[in-house]
Design a protein around this motif. Structure first.
Motif: not given
Length: 307
Positions: A32-37, A67-72, A282-285
């Motif tokens: 999940c974290y890898s997909v977020i990045w 900001n999504g990367l910062y928060g996660t 969801i945001n970048p997707l």
């Protein structure tokens, strides 16, 4: 970093009972974290390297992904480490830092979403003055304050939490937040009540402004086919991302405020991390799929064509 009671470590109880499937949980969390990045970095790099995307809407989106990367990053590395550890503890300084990162990230989300709503309002309702209102200088100022204000407000809450005398070190969650640290206080402090109340009110105002702007946009777009098309293409992703964030946060806030003794620990953990799982994916997707210019640039890049 000690407080008056000498507490230097906190225990996190959210992962109790996960020993039997911690390896599988670690693998899923790491994926999940890898997909977020992957998703967020793709959007960020696409916007940065493509000059035609250096417009206010895409600049705000780029900051939203950052900001999504910062928060996660304030949650997943520590959580992954806890999954491989038999003891789930965090230092006093680390707990305050994690709480600061998570709180400021959520607040920055609302600030950036409010800017995106204002940008769409000007673009659709006042197109003739768009370039003068959303000039490069103003966009830079907007982005600067969208980051600065959350940092300042949350830092005030973190400082008051640090100066609070604590009578406990057990946090019934898988990560630290200022509210739960404040519940460990020996006495109720007016400052610890007023500052969070102000922050909640301030960012609730952001939410109300965003909803009002979209109600106004919808009523305006009904009169023009061209405006309706522009709204459907650029505003629906924004509105969907906003609703996703608000719903996820409501689950977490209700869980913290009123408890959820009737739910299993796994269900409680899921409610706690929803805002760290769904919005950053969801945001970048949704923007990558819905916004034509970004989608086309990504396809061109994957096909080896020059941007």
């Amino acid at each position: 970093m000690d407080n008056e009671t000498g507490i230097t470590m906190f225990t996190l109880s959210g992962l109790n009972g996960t020993a039997n499937y911690r390896v599988a949980l670690f693998a899923l969390t790491f994926l999940c974290y890898s997909v977020i990045w992957l998703l967020n970095v793709t959007i960020i790099v696409t916007i940065i390297v493509t000059k035609s995307l250096h417009e206010p809407m895409y600049i705000f989106l780029c900051n939203l992904c950052i900001n999504g990367l910062y928060g996660t990053t304030g949650f997943y590395p520590k959580f992954l480490n806890d999954l491989l550890s038999n003891t789930h503890v965090i230092s006093y300084a680390g707990c305050l830092l994690q709480g600061f990162v998570l709180h400021s990230s959520v607040c920055a989300d609302f600030s950036l979403l409010a800017l995106m709503a204002y940008d769409r309002y000007v673009a659709i309702c006042r197109p003739l003055v768009y370039h003068s209102v959303m000039s490069k200088q103003r966009v830079c100022v907007f982005v600067f304050f969208a980051w600065l204000v959350p940092y300042y407000l949350i830092s005030m809450g973190t400082i008051t939490t640090f100066t609070t005398r604590l009578c406990g070190s057990h946090i019934p969650k898988i990560y630290c937040v200022n509210y739960l640290i404040g519940k460990l206080a020996c006495t109720v402090s007016i400052t610890n009540t007023v500052i969070p109340a102000f922050n909640y009110t301030f960012y609730s105002g952001h939410f109300i402004f965003i909803i009002w702007s979209y109600v106004y946009l919808i009523s305006t777009c009904l009169t023009s086919k061209e405006k309706r098309k522009k709204f459907m293409q650029t505003c629906l992703p924004h509105l969907f991302c906003l609703l996703t964030l608000v719903v996820c946060l409501l689950f977490d806030l209700l869980y913290m405020r009123f408890g959820s003794e009737g739910f299993s620990q796994s269900a409680q953990n899921f409610m706690a991390i929803e805002f760290l799982f769904f919005p950053p994916i969801i945001n970048p997707l949704i923007y990558g799929l819905k916004l034509t210019q970004i989608r086309n640039r990504i396809i061109q890049f994957l096909c080896g064509k020059r941007l």
